[in-house]
Design a protein around this motif. Sequence first.
Motif, PDB file in Angstrom:
ATOM      1  N   GLY A  88       0.206 -33.251   2.757  1.00  0.00           N
ATOM      2  CA  GLY A  88      -0.200 -33.011   4.167  1.00  0.00           C
ATOM      3  C   GLY A  88      -1.821 -32.349   4.139  1.00  0.00           C
ATOM      4  O   GLY A  88      -2.134 -32.516   5.272  1.00  0.00           O
ATOM      5  N   VAL A  89      -1.933 -31.899   3.236  1.00  0.00           N
ATOM      6  CA  VAL A  89      -3.523 -31.545   3.112  1.00  0.00           C
ATOM      7  C   VAL A  89      -4.234 -32.458   2.440  1.00  0.00           C
ATOM      8  O   VAL A  89      -5.326 -32.992   2.824  1.00  0.00           O
ATOM      9  N   VAL A  90      -4.405 -32.734   1.195  1.00  0.00           N
ATOM     10  CA  VAL A  90      -4.802 -33.558   0.294  1.00  0.00           C
ATOM     11  C   VAL A  90      -4.426 -34.854   0.526  1.00  0.00           C
ATOM     12  O   VAL A  90      -5.501 -35.902   0.631  1.00  0.00           O
ATOM     13  N   ARG A  91      -3.209 -35.188   0.531  1.00  0.00           N
ATOM     14  CA  ARG A  91      -2.882 -36.567   0.767  1.00  0.00           C
ATOM     15  C   ARG A  91      -1.778 -36.394   1.931  1.00  0.00           C
ATOM     16  O   ARG A  91      -1.264 -35.431   2.164  1.00  0.00           O
ATOM     17  N   PRO A  92      -1.357 -37.788   2.323  1.00  0.00           N
ATOM     18  CA  PRO A  92      -0.368 -37.480   3.733  1.00  0.00           C
ATOM     19  C   PRO A  92       0.891 -37.261   3.357  1.00  0.00           C
ATOM     20  O   PRO A  92       1.235 -37.404   2.383  1.00  0.00           O
TER      21      PRO A  92
END
Length: 417
Positions: free
Chosen positions: A200-204
């Motif tokens: 949710g931050v670096v990747r969905p």
Amino acid sequence: MRIALLTIGSRGDVQPFVVLGAELRGRGHEPVLVSGADFRGMAERAGIGFRALDTIGTDHATSVLTDPGVRAALRKGPSLYRMAAAVPRPPRADRRALTDELVAATEGVDMIVNTTLTRIGALTRSTAPWCSVASWPITATATWPAMGAPALPLGGRYNRLTHQASSALEWLLYRPEVNAGRAAAGLPKFGLGSPFRDDGVVRPILYQFSPHVFPPPPDWPARCHVTGYWSDDVRWDQPAELTEFVERGEPPLVAAFGSAWLVGGETLLAASVAAAAETGRRLVVVGGPVGDLPDHVDAIRSESADFTWLLPRAAAVLHHGGQGTTAAVVSAGVPQVIVPTYADQPMWAARMAALGVAAPPVPYSRLTASSLAAAVRAAVDDPAIADRAFALAGAVRGDRGVREAADVVESYAATGR
């Protein structure tokens, strides 16, 4: 683009990935479902590739939910942690073999879509971009506590603390397997900080539920995508006698307890029959224990049913609160009576009651015929519940659902390497 879709569990865990695979196939990609051998037919019907996880074997979910220790734990209450402690832990060699299978299944692909259970393979060794799918809210927030934590009126700091504790506990469980795989691949080990926090931050991270059911809180990062339910227009086979039964009388109650039948089938069936008798309602039982139903209720049992056709014709649906079944009932727009049994089910049961589309939940650990009958009356005798259920169904049908999920997958595959 070759896309690996990795998921394990029951039909409710796997079917949304099949729906996503069909959407991606329609866009010209080559999706491959990676799961237990039980789901090969489901993938083939959707026209997508399939690769079996041999270490999972067939009927994996059945073996877990019918384990005597797990059943005894769930009779005490639906605690996810108590259930996890009761599940027999596979030998270390088997756990390592599963991790190796997850890694091997992603060789040569352009994108990987995991569940929160299968992302250990991507963390162990992955050269392709990947993202995760979650069936319930797991991203830290000040708005509500982590699933399974007490809902105490202590404010946002307390809520965030529960998420931190839950994340640390999860990483404590998975860290040995991940680091063993990384060491074998010549990669540096992870420390005490959980890499799952990057979801949710670096990747969905893809949340496969409707924002009309759980609106994303304002403090979630931008790569948390609440897409809407992943549904399709596929019609399932249904026996002619079931169609005839439903059409010849008043709307029936529908008892559809899915995987919870494995935990307490006889108890759930007896309570459903008694509730139908006490309220004077007809009854459709989907799945459940094999055998004849008693003569004192107007009832039919069917091993399969087309939920898209059946559920909108119900007076109310009695179910366990699994995410997939809850999605189907919400989309049908009818009142709900929920008997939460394990895992995320208490959360969905509480949410449906809070939205006013369900009676107050009847936990499996406290289920009786009279408590279920009272909940049925509360659900079917209050026209406001039916009105709210109908309105919610109309709202969720406007979600882009699986199309938005596929958009995110395509975009991240192009930019996230």
